[in-house]
Structures are given as structure tokens and as C-alpha cells.
Design an enzyme around this catalytic site. Structure first.
Site, mmCIF file in Angstrom:
data_model
loop_
_atom_site.group_PDB
_atom_site.id
_atom_site.type_symbol
_atom_site.label_atom_id
_atom_site.label_comp_id
_atom_site.label_asym_id
_atom_site.label_seq_id
_atom_site.Cartn_x
_atom_site.Cartn_y
_atom_site.Cartn_z
ATOM 1 N N GLU A 131 109.330 -32.601 -22.002
ATOM 2 C CA GLU A 131 109.117 -32.116 -20.635
ATOM 3 C C GLU A 131 110.428 -31.539 -20.129
ATOM 4 O O GLU A 131 111.453 -31.587 -20.817
ATOM 5 C CB GLU A 131 108.637 -33.247 -19.722
ATOM 6 C CG GLU A 131 107.230 -33.715 -20.039
ATOM 7 C CD GLU A 131 106.742 -34.793 -19.090
ATOM 8 O OE1 GLU A 131 107.335 -34.993 -18.016
ATOM 9 O OE2 GLU A 131 105.760 -35.449 -19.438
ATOM 10 N N HIS A 262 107.334 -31.178 -7.372
ATOM 11 C CA HIS A 262 106.887 -30.810 -8.722
ATOM 12 C C HIS A 262 106.517 -29.332 -8.713
ATOM 13 O O HIS A 262 105.792 -28.881 -7.831
ATOM 14 C CB HIS A 262 105.684 -31.668 -9.126
ATOM 15 C CG HIS A 262 105.425 -31.641 -10.601
ATOM 16 N ND1 HIS A 262 104.977 -30.521 -11.255
ATOM 17 C CD2 HIS A 262 105.556 -32.599 -11.551
ATOM 18 C CE1 HIS A 262 104.838 -30.788 -12.548
ATOM 19 N NE2 HIS A 262 105.195 -32.046 -12.753
ATOM 20 N N ARG A 311 113.235 -29.833 -13.299
ATOM 21 C CA ARG A 311 112.219 -29.589 -12.288
ATOM 22 C C ARG A 311 112.727 -28.849 -11.054
ATOM 23 O O ARG A 311 112.047 -27.992 -10.503
ATOM 24 C CB ARG A 311 111.727 -30.952 -11.835
ATOM 25 C CG ARG A 311 110.276 -31.061 -11.883
ATOM 26 C CD ARG A 311 109.902 -32.479 -11.806
ATOM 27 N NE ARG A 311 109.213 -32.807 -13.035
ATOM 28 C CZ ARG A 311 108.634 -33.963 -13.232
ATOM 29 N NH1 ARG A 311 108.696 -34.907 -12.319
ATOM 30 N NH2 ARG A 311 108.006 -34.183 -14.352
ATOM 31 N N HIS A 372 106.506 -34.694 -4.929
ATOM 32 C CA HIS A 372 106.082 -35.466 -6.103
ATOM 33 C C HIS A 372 106.736 -36.834 -6.190
ATOM 34 O O HIS A 372 106.086 -37.814 -6.535
ATOM 35 C CB HIS A 372 106.412 -34.650 -7.347
ATOM 36 C CG HIS A 372 105.950 -35.260 -8.637
ATOM 37 N ND1 HIS A 372 104.637 -35.607 -8.870
ATOM 38 C CD2 HIS A 372 106.631 -35.567 -9.772
ATOM 39 C CE1 HIS A 372 104.520 -36.110 -10.096
ATOM 40 N NE2 HIS A 372 105.711 -36.114 -10.652
ATOM 41 N N ARG A 407 115.127 -36.472 -10.364
ATOM 42 C CA ARG A 407 114.707 -37.343 -11.467
ATOM 43 C C ARG A 407 114.331 -36.523 -12.709
ATOM 44 O O ARG A 407 113.620 -35.526 -12.620
ATOM 45 C CB ARG A 407 113.491 -38.154 -11.029
ATOM 46 C CG ARG A 407 112.895 -39.022 -12.095
ATOM 47 C CD ARG A 407 111.720 -39.786 -11.545
ATOM 48 N NE ARG A 407 110.675 -38.892 -11.102
ATOM 49 C CZ ARG A 407 109.680 -38.461 -11.869
ATOM 50 N NH1 ARG A 407 109.592 -38.841 -13.122
ATOM 51 N NH2 ARG A 407 108.763 -37.659 -11.370
HETATM 52 C C1 SIN Z 1 104.289 -34.614 -15.223
HETATM 53 O O1 SIN Z 1 103.484 -35.024 -16.057
HETATM 54 O O2 SIN Z 1 104.638 -33.447 -15.096
HETATM 55 C C2 SIN Z 1 104.869 -35.615 -14.308
HETATM 56 C C3 SIN Z 1 105.705 -36.535 -15.049
HETATM 57 C C4 SIN Z 1 106.750 -37.073 -14.153
HETATM 58 O O3 SIN Z 1 106.691 -36.883 -12.940
HETATM 59 O O4 SIN Z 1 107.690 -37.664 -14.661
#
Ligand code: SIN
Length: 562
Positions: A131, A262, A311, A372, A407
Site C-alpha cells: 500500500e 484517505h 497518503r 479517514h 499514518r
Molecule cells: C485501505 O485499505 O486503504 C485503508 C488501510 C488503512 O487505512 O490503513
């Protein structure tokens, strides 16, 4: 000098109609709360879990992407540490991050031993994905995109198999009860300590309405504050209750201005409010990319990690393009993943998108940033201790220092898991004596439940992704006005609205004082990160409804601006 905003020093509530006792009360039933309960089992006598709704109504249940830990071949806690520090934009606590990444792998193995079914590859290895902000595949997931639901299921099964852990559902934590502190050897009385908490329970029989739990320690694991904003990925229960009651009782809140938005939340139209569907970053981890109306790739040339940049970087790039084009959203293109892959890897997101009339297999998904995650919260040390004797905090409600200004993806479930284990290591030996709650000298008050909508709209438009001095001043004026709307009825809507207002005021104050752009805090009037003036934290404290915001300098922990 404008008069300082006065908020309720404690919530107006009826006198407790019932009482009960437990050594430790855990507030919240996500990964942090239930891990704390299970790990404390056998180490303290009576454990009581109270939860605002049912056990799985919190944020853990909604987590899609997964849980990050250095579990894959070649990966190391040191690499996870670097990615976490870089995402945190210099505001992480390095020691806390080290705890997280070093204890993370064992903690995840413990979750597996508890019965959590993570996804595996055809070779039987744990399936790991990537991610935003991660330089390795290190995100364990379950049910494709239903990681939180599977973890929550396993934890609830374990709690249900532990009849000695009592659970009170539909219980809103109202305020902490404080008792006299311990007297030092020289006779000096110590500061007040936790003696219990008041709850409002929608229950049956004796335990209905407001009651008091007398206890020797409280572990706050009550989640975040997403409902401060109009659009959020957080469930309805996330109204900042734990942060607000801790602040009122004398604990310190830290890093509140670092709210993570997010980047890819499904856009459902301008009037859509409350919890919105998340399109996991893992979809980009598997190859999806962001485009504008003309099909131009948004993240190209913006960051070395492209669509998988941290993010804050992606959210800002989307917002920038939205402003340039005047469009209310951008698009996520994941059509090339194909129907079979979508069905296997992201069944929940696929079904949700289709339920809103978008088929990601054949169509672009409209996305825009939405609130988020609260990277800040109740300030704790490396064992979840707060400033208030007998009060511990873990998970999203806490600020352990691991997230800094932004985060790193999938570090949140891990934080709850690791720090709840650490609380359970120290709490039994630290359990204080039973204290009689002393007289509460704080000024009780309550704002009307119907301020909520204006509060959320103000916070979203003035204290959201984009912030500036004039907007933040306008927000402060609106919050000030809302504080004077006293409630005529004492009910859950008013308790929640008062908590939302309390947290919003503290968040907006810290955001106004931070005259720089860092991590998820983006100031239009101060577009650069400024380590010379602003490396450090804003701490918020409250004395009978009046807050004080203090800047605590601390050297940047990521080696400086990229
Ligand atoms: C996501 O699945 O994009 C969210 C995961 C997260 O907020 O750590």
C-alpha cells in the site's frame, strides 16, 4: 484578546441510577479493546468491556487493506521503520515506531494463533500486498479486502469463549470519575487518579440509563473522531468520545491537527454525508491508477512511488487537480484487473461499488479524499500510560507517537494490537487502590444535538484537507457560536455533539497555530514544511472547560523534508 472559548468541563447527565465494580474497564471493542481484554485475562481479577454499540460496530470491522508487519522474505523491521518515519513527515516518535515494527510480526502471529484466517498464496505462504508509502509487500489481508471483519470475528469468538470477561453493549462512556491521588512520603497529596467512569446504557432491567462503574483502571480503546467531518470512512460511533472525556479529566491530547484524509473514497455526490465507501489503497497496490476527466495520470511525476505515494501526497495531488479542473472528484481506473481478479481479491469493494451503480470491472470509480484516521489522540508513553494515573489509551483514540503527521497505511490495526499487549504487560503491577470518587468540581454543560450538521460542514470546509488562517478563524468563530447552543434535553445526540465540539475546537486551534504544511496538515498560506519553527507537537489540555494549546519542540525524525 478575544475571550477564550468555554466548553463544558464535564457532561450534564443524570445521577447514576445503578453502580457496578470491575478492576479494569476497557472502553471499546475493536482490535485494541479486545486485545487488551484478552491479554489482561488471568492477570487482573475482574475485566469489564463496555462498547457504544455492539461488539463489531467500530472501525476495526471496516478495515479493508490489512495489517502491516515485516513478515515477508527479505523484509525487516528496520525497513518498516523507515517507511513509517518517512510517511509520518518527521513527527513520529522514533522509539514508539521501533516498538511497533519490532513487536509487530510476533503480534500478528499471535492473531493467527487466535484463529484469524489471513489469505495465503497457492504455496501456502501468507499473502502480502503493498500500500501507499511501503517499499515492500508487507500487508497481510483476509477475505481479500475484509481484513478488519475477519480480525474482529476472531477476537469476538475469543471473547465469547471467555465468560469471565463481562461485556456491556450499547454503553456510551460519559465521563471519568476521579478520586484522590496517592500521598507522597513527604505528605504532599498527588494529583487525582481514575476511580471509575459513568456510562449511559441502553439496556434491560437494572442496568439501563446512566450508571457508574467503580474501577481501579480504565483502558480507552474507543476509536477516532471521523464524525467531526461531513464525509468520512469512519462508522457512526466515531464521535471522539474517548478523546473528549480524557481531555475533560486532565489527560493531554497531542497531534490532533494531523487528520488523515484517505485519497480514494468513493464519491457519492455533493449531498452524501456520514460514512462513505472506502476504495482500499490495496487496489492501487494491485495496479489501479488515478486519472482526471481527460484520462491524464494524476500521480505521474509527483512522487517516486507514483500512485502508491504516501497518503497525504496522493490526497493533496487529487485535491490539487480537483481545484484546477473545478471537478468534485477524480477517477480510479482498475478495469484492467479483470472480473476474476476483482471477485477474488476485492469482493467487498466490488459488491459495494456495484450497489451504487458503478462496476469497477468496466467503469472508472469516482473518488475524492474524505476523513479517514486521527493520527493524534490521547498522549501516551510506550506502555499506553496517559498523564492521568489509572488511565491508559490504545488504538486510534491514543497518540502513541507511531503515526506522526501521517499514518503509514495499515499501521493502525498493528498499533492497537502491539500497544494493547504492552498495556497488559504493565497494568496489573500498576493497579492502584480502590478510590472513592471525589466531588466533581467541573462545570457541567451540554450543547444541543442539532449543532452537529453545521459543525461538520464547518470542519470539512475550513479544517479539512485545505486549511488557511482566514478559514481557520472562521471555523473558530462558528465553533464559538455553536458552544452557546445549550441542549434542552439530555440525550445521546447532545453528549455526542458536545464531544464533537470539544474535539473540533482543539483540532482547529492546533491547526491554526501550525503555520506550515506537514503530512496530512496542509496550509494554503504556508505551503512548505518548516522544521526550523514547527518540528514538534501541539499538546492540548483542559481545565474546567478552558483549553490550553502548547507547542512542544522535538527534532524531526525522518531526516528532514524530502
Ligand atoms: C485501505 O485499505 O486503504 C485503508 C488501510 C488503512 O487505512 O490503513
Amino acid at each position: 484578546m478575544p475571550e477564550q472559548l468555554r466548553l463544558p468541563g464535564c457532561l450534564t447527565a443524570p445521577s447514576p441510577g445503578w453502580t457496578t465494580r470491575a478492576d479494569v474497564v476497557i472502553v471499546g471493542s475493536g482490535i485494541a479493546g479486545l486485545t487488551a481484554a484478552l491479554r489482561l485475562r488471568g492477570r487482573v481479577e475482574k475485566i469489564l468491556v463496555v462498547t457504544k454499540d455492539v461488539l463489531n460496530a467500530g472501525s476495526t470491522q471496516w478495515a479493508q487493506g490489512g495489517i502491516a508487519a515485516a513478515l515477508g522474505p527479505g523484509d525487516t523491521p528496520e525497513e518498516h521503520e523507515v517507511d513509517t518515519l518517512v510517511a509520518g513527515a518527521g513527527a513520529c516518535d522514533r522509539d514508539a515506531v521501533r516498538v511497533l515494527v519490532n513487536e509487530g510480526p510476533e503480534a500478528v502471529h499471535e492473531l493467527i494463533a487466535l484463529g484469524t484466517n489471513f489469505d495465503h498464496t497457492a504455496d501456502g505462504e501468507l499473502s502480502l500486498t503493498r500500500e501507499g508509502g511501503h517499499h515492500r509487500d508487507r500487508i497481510a489481508h483476509a477475505g481479500g479486502d475484509a481484513t478488519g471483519a475477519e480480525i474482529q470475528r476472531a477476537l469476538i469468538a475469543a471473547i465469547e469463549a471467555a465468560p469471565d470477561i463481562e461485556v456491556i453493549p450499547h454503553a456510551l462512556a460519559v465521563d471519568l470519575l476521579l478520586g484522590p491521588g496517592d500521598v507522597a512520603a513527604d505528605g504532599t497529596p498527588g494529583p487525582s487518579a481514575v476511580a471509575g467512569l459513568t456510562l449511559h446504557v441502553i439496556g434491560e432491567g437494572e442496568r439501563d440509563g446512566v450508571g457508574a462503574v467503580h474501577c481501579r483502571a480504565v483502558v480507552l480503546a474507543s476509536g477516532g473522531l471521523g464524525q467531526v467531518f461531513t464525509q468520512t470512512t469512519n462508522p457512526l460511533v466515531s464521535t471522539g468520545d474517548g478523546m473528549a472525556l480524557a481531555l475533560r479529566a486532565g489527560a493531554t491530547l497531542r497531534d490532533l491537527e494531523f487528520v488523515q484524509f484517505h485519497p480514494t473514497v468513493m464519491y457519492l455526490g455533493p449531498d452524501s454525508r456520514g460514512q462513505q465507501p472506502l476504495i482500499s489503497e490495496a487496489v492501487r497496490g494491485e495496479g489501479a491508477f488515478l486519472v482526471d476527466d481527460d484520462g491524464n495520470r494524476i500521480m505521474q511525476g509527483v512522487h517516486e512511488l507514483g500512485d502508491l505515494a504516501p497518503r497525504d501526497v496522493v490526497a493533496k495531488a487529487i485535491m490539487k487537480r480537483m481545484l484546477e479542473t473545478g471537478r468534485p472528484h477524480m477517477w480510479l481506473d482498475a478495469r484492467h484487473l479483470g472480473a476474476e481478479f476483482w471477485e477474488r481479491r476485492f469482493p467487498t469493494i466490488l459488491a459495494t461499488a456495484r450497489s451504487y451503480g458503478i462496476d469497477p470491472v468496466t467503469q472508472l470509480i469516482p473518488v475524492a479524499p474524505a476523513c479517514h484516521y486521527a493520527s493524534g489522540g490521547v498522549r501516551t508513553d510506550l506502555h499506553g500510560r496517559t498523564d492521568l494515573a489509572g488511565l491508559y489509551a490504545t488504538g486510534e483514540v491514543a497518540c502513541s507517537g507511531v503515526h506522526g503527521a501521517n499514518r503509514l497505511a495499515s499501521n493502525s490495526l498493528l498499533e492497537g494490537l502491539v500497544f494493547s499487549r504492552r498495556i497488559a504487560e504493565v497494568l496489573p503491577a500498576e493497579l492502584g487502590r480502590w478510590r472513592e470518587p471525589g466531588p466533581d468540581r467541573r462545570t457541567a454543560g451540554l450543547v444541543a444535538g442539532d449543532v452537529r450538521r453545521e459543525l461538520q460542514e464547518t470542519m470539512s470546509s475550513r479544517v479539512g484537507v485545505l486549511r488557511s488562517a482566514p478559514g481557520l478563524a472562521e471555523a473558530a468563530a462558528v465553533l464559538d457560536k455553536l458552544a452557546s447552543h445549550s441542549a434542552e434535553t439530555v440525550d445521546q445526540a447532545s453528549w455526542e455533539a458536545t464531544n464533537l465540539l470539544t474535539i473540533s475546537a482543539a483540532l482547529a486551534d492546533a491547526a491554526a497555530l501550525r503555520e506550515e504544511t506537514r503530512g496530512s496538515h496542509w496550509r494554503e498560506d504556508f505551503p512548505e514544511r518548516d522544521d526550523a519553527d514547527w518540528a514538534g507537537h501541539f499538546d492540548v489540555t483542559m481545565d474546567d472547560g478552558v483549553t490550553t494549546v502548547t507547542f512542544v519542540p522535538s527534532p524531526a525524525t525522518d531526516g528532514g523534508p524530502a
